[in-house]
Scaffold this motif. Structure first.
Motif, PDB file in Angstrom:
ATOM      1  N   LEU A 133      74.769  70.341 -10.849  1.00 16.92           N
ATOM      2  CA  LEU A 133      74.247  69.330  -9.934  1.00 16.92           C
ATOM      3  C   LEU A 133      73.215  69.953  -9.002  1.00 16.92           C
ATOM      4  N   THR A 134      72.031  69.383  -8.973  1.00 14.84           N
ATOM      5  CA  THR A 134      70.965  69.930  -8.126  1.00 14.84           C
ATOM      6  C   THR A 134      70.896  69.264  -6.766  1.00 14.84           C
ATOM      7  N   VAL A 135      71.456  68.067  -6.648  1.00 17.12           N
ATOM      8  CA  VAL A 135      71.378  67.338  -5.383  1.00 17.12           C
ATOM      9  C   VAL A 135      72.531  66.340  -5.289  1.00 17.12           C
ATOM     10  N   TRP A 136      72.932  66.065  -4.041  1.00 11.21           N
ATOM     11  CA  TRP A 136      73.936  65.029  -3.766  1.00 11.21           C
ATOM     12  C   TRP A 136      73.251  63.891  -3.030  1.00 11.21           C
ATOM     13  N   LYS A 137      73.657  62.653  -3.318  1.00  7.73           N
ATOM     14  CA  LYS A 137      73.133  61.484  -2.627  1.00  7.73           C
ATOM     15  C   LYS A 137      74.285  60.561  -2.231  1.00  7.73           C
ATOM     16  N   ASP A 138      74.141  59.938  -1.060  1.00  7.02           N
ATOM     17  CA  ASP A 138      75.146  58.966  -0.620  1.00  7.02           C
ATOM     18  C   ASP A 138      74.899  57.630  -1.299  1.00  7.02           C
ATOM     19  N   LEU A 139      75.973  57.002  -1.778  1.00  6.54           N
ATOM     20  CA  LEU A 139      75.884  55.654  -2.312  1.00  6.54           C
ATOM     21  C   LEU A 139      75.838  54.655  -1.162  1.00  6.54           C
ATOM     22  N   PRO A 140      75.120  53.544  -1.323  1.00  3.07           N
ATOM     23  CA  PRO A 140      75.127  52.517  -0.276  1.00  3.07           C
ATOM     24  C   PRO A 140      76.459  51.793  -0.243  1.00  3.07           C
ATOM     25  N   SER A 141      76.640  50.942   0.753  1.00  2.00           N
ATOM     26  CA  SER A 141      77.890  50.192   0.859  1.00  2.00           C
ATOM     27  C   SER A 141      78.040  49.250  -0.317  1.00  2.00           C
ATOM     28  N   GLU A 142      79.255  48.746  -0.515  1.00  2.00           N
ATOM     29  CA  GLU A 142      79.578  47.958  -1.698  1.00  2.00           C
ATOM     30  C   GLU A 142      78.702  46.717  -1.840  1.00  2.00           C
ATOM     31  N   ASN A 143      78.334  46.093  -0.721  1.00  2.00           N
ATOM     32  CA  ASN A 143      77.586  44.842  -0.811  1.00  2.00           C
ATOM     33  C   ASN A 143      76.094  45.048  -0.577  1.00  2.00           C
ATOM     34  N   TRP A 144      75.585  46.225  -0.963  1.00  2.00           N
ATOM     35  CA  TRP A 144      74.181  46.518  -0.703  1.00  2.00           C
ATOM     36  C   TRP A 144      73.241  45.563  -1.430  1.00  2.00           C
ATOM     37  N   ALA A 145      73.591  45.171  -2.664  1.00  2.00           N
ATOM     38  CA  ALA A 145      72.704  44.306  -3.434  1.00  2.00           C
ATOM     39  C   ALA A 145      72.575  42.928  -2.787  1.00  2.00           C
ATOM     40  N   GLU A 146      73.711  42.378  -2.319  1.00  2.00           N
ATOM     41  CA  GLU A 146      73.659  41.086  -1.669  1.00  2.00           C
ATOM     42  C   GLU A 146      72.863  41.157  -0.361  1.00  2.00           C
ATOM     43  N   MET A 147      72.986  42.275   0.357  1.00  2.00           N
ATOM     44  CA  MET A 147      72.298  42.416   1.631  1.00  2.00           C
ATOM     45  C   MET A 147      70.795  42.537   1.474  1.00  2.00           C
ATOM     46  N   MET A 148      70.306  42.877   0.269  1.00  2.00           N
ATOM     47  CA  MET A 148      68.865  42.928   0.049  1.00  2.00           C
ATOM     48  C   MET A 148      68.224  41.576   0.358  1.00  2.00           C
ATOM     49  N   GLU A 149      68.983  40.481   0.194  1.00  2.00           N
ATOM     50  CA  GLU A 149      68.471  39.152   0.478  1.00  2.00           C
ATOM     51  C   GLU A 149      68.168  38.989   1.974  1.00  2.00           C
ATOM     52  N   PHE A 150      68.875  39.761   2.836  1.00  2.00           N
ATOM     53  CA  PHE A 150      68.722  39.609   4.270  1.00  2.00           C
ATOM     54  C   PHE A 150      67.799  40.658   4.882  1.00  2.00           C
ATOM     55  N   TRP A 151      67.615  41.760   4.187  1.00  2.00           N
ATOM     56  CA  TRP A 151      66.795  42.839   4.747  1.00  2.00           C
ATOM     57  C   TRP A 151      65.309  42.485   4.774  1.00  2.00           C
ATOM     58  N   HIS A 152      64.880  41.584   3.895  1.00  5.05           N
ATOM     59  CA  HIS A 152      63.466  41.241   3.793  1.00  5.05           C
ATOM     60  C   HIS A 152      63.264  39.744   3.984  1.00  5.05           C
ATOM     61  N   CYS A 153      62.252  39.371   4.710  1.00  3.97           N
ATOM     62  CA  CYS A 153      61.974  37.958   4.934  1.00  3.97           C
ATOM     63  C   CYS A 153      61.533  37.269   3.646  1.00  3.97           C
ATOM     64  N   HIS A 154      60.772  37.975   2.817  1.00  2.00           N
ATOM     65  CA  HIS A 154      60.273  37.408   1.568  1.00  2.00           C
ATOM     66  C   HIS A 154      60.555  38.374   0.433  1.00  2.00           C
TER      67      HIS A 154
END
Length: 412
Positions: A133-154
């Motif tokens: 493993l060359t790098v570690w990354k944090d996973l987003p929270s469980e409902n990250w995909a649904e929250m994409m609807e709220f993060w952007h106006c359009h």
């Protein structure tokens, strides 16, 4: 010789006090004395020729004081001790003795060392080799995909030119590929380890010495593709169980959708900056804190997941019961003379009770349900219940129950 009793201390940082409780094994008398040491960091109990000592979670202002005993011939004593203003600062839980702030969840991406080996915690067999493993990354929270609807106006429209059919609707398939919508998901990537609150996620080709099975180890296969080919069309399971090939301990699961090997943090070992090795209690505590931050819900229903095998250290798992939890305080620090490990312990203080699985499922199906669902392997859930019952016995007898609930401490 029998102990004279136990001492329990809990830091109440919001009101800058320590709640101190003494439980005696025999009624108090003229020999009973509880005193704060001169440095304000400990208390000493003397009763009928015996002595008990406890280090407090924080320094108090009453150094060298003998605490008044309100009533004789009782077995429970309690006080509220003011904190030393020079030794306590809001947000710093352990100051001055440990000098640290509240810690992030164990084994976050920043804590894990790149290139470190991942091994089975039970037998030490490597399941991800050193340097894979060359790098570690944090996973987003469980409902990250649904929250994409709220993060952007359009929603983006792929440069403003790609639209779906004549109705002018945005191309949902294109948006999903860019992380918009509930159908989006994280996929494993070679040489990258992903970390969330309870698991580590790896690409299958980075793993070794693991065995796949749709049920128990007995129906195992070293090749998950062979298992998939034996299934009739349309009947492929959502996931497979993953075992250590050396000791047959279940380490986690294989998720077909993410094409990833997901290993439970409390079943594996890995090098980290903190040197920590999170257990099931720490992982569940991090999950509950995340739920509160995400949904403002202090109640959770812990549902058991069927396991094919369990560790010999696990209590006998039960699929018939769920654990109902109600968080009272997500950031306490306590110390107890009856605890196996000495020193101050950061914890979540909560109410808990066992309920029938059918009742829990009915609660989750109602529109008015105020509890969030959390799933744990049945053996791990058994360990959580055992740990909560042990913590319940650390509390003063008068503080162990609240109506139909037990009071417990979940180590962070």
């Amino acid at each position: 010789m029998a102990s004279c009793g136990s001492i329990y201390a809990e830091l109440l940082s919001n009101i800058r006090q320590i709640s101190l409780a003494v439980s005696l094994h025999s009624p108090s008398d003229a020999s009973t004395q509880v005193a704060v040491t001169a440095d304000g960091c400990s208390v000493e109990l003397r009763h009928r020729g015996e002595t008990r000592h406890l280090v407090l979670p924080a320094k108090v202002a009453l150094g060298g004081t003998v605490l008044p005993i309100q009533k004789q011939n009782v077995q429970s004593l309690s006080w509220r001790l003011p904190l030393d203003p020079t030794g306590f600062s809001p947000g710093l839980v352990f100051r001055p003795r440990d000098g640290g702030e509240q810690r992030p969840p164990s084994w976050s991406a920043a804590d894990l060392l790149p290139g470190s080996e991942v091994s089975c915690r039970h037998c030490g067999a490597a399941v991800v080799s050193k340097g894979a493993l060359t790098v570690w990354k944090d996973l987003p929270s469980e409902n990250w995909a649904e929250m994409m609807e709220f993060w952007h106006c359009h929603k983006p429209s792929d440069g403003g030119h790609h639209h779906a059919e004549s109705n002018g609707q945005t191309d949902e398939k294109s948006l999903a590929s860019r992380g918009y919508g509930a159908s989006s998901h994280i996929s494993a990537q070679k040489s990258i380890g992903f970390a969330d609150l309870t698991t580590l996620l790896f690409a299958e080709e980075d793993c070794q010495s693991i065995t796949f099975s749709p049920s128990g180890y007995e129906s195992r296969s070293a090749d998950r593709h062979a298992l998939a080919e034996t299934d009739t069309p349309g009947s492929q399971p959502r996931s497979l169980n993953v075992f250590c090939s050396s000791c047959r301990t279940q380490l986690g699961f294989f998720n077909f959708r993410a094409a990833a090997v997901t290993l439970l943090k409390w079943q594996i070992s890995c090098q980290s900056v903190s040197g920590s090795a999170p257990g099931i209690s720490e992982c569940l505590a991090a999950t509950l804190i995340s739920i509160i931050a995400r949904s403002a819900s202090s109640k959770s229903l812990i549902m058991p997941i069927s396991e094919s095998t369990t560790s010999s250290d696990d209590p006998q798992p039960s699929m018939d019961n769920a654990l109902h939890i109600w968080v009272l305080n997500s950031g306490i620090v306590y110390s107890s003379s009856a605890a196996a490990a000495g020193g101050s312990t950061p914890a979540i203080k909560l109410l808990y009770r066992l309920i029938r699985r059918e009742e829990a499922e009915r609660m989750l199906e109602t529109l008015t349900c105020d509890a969030q669902e959390v799933s744990l392997p049945a053996g791990a859930l058994g360990r959580v219940i055992q740990s909560l019952d042990e913590s319940n016995r650390l509390l003063p007898a008068s503080e162990r129950l609240f109506k139909e609930w037990k009071v417990g401490l979940l180590k962070k």
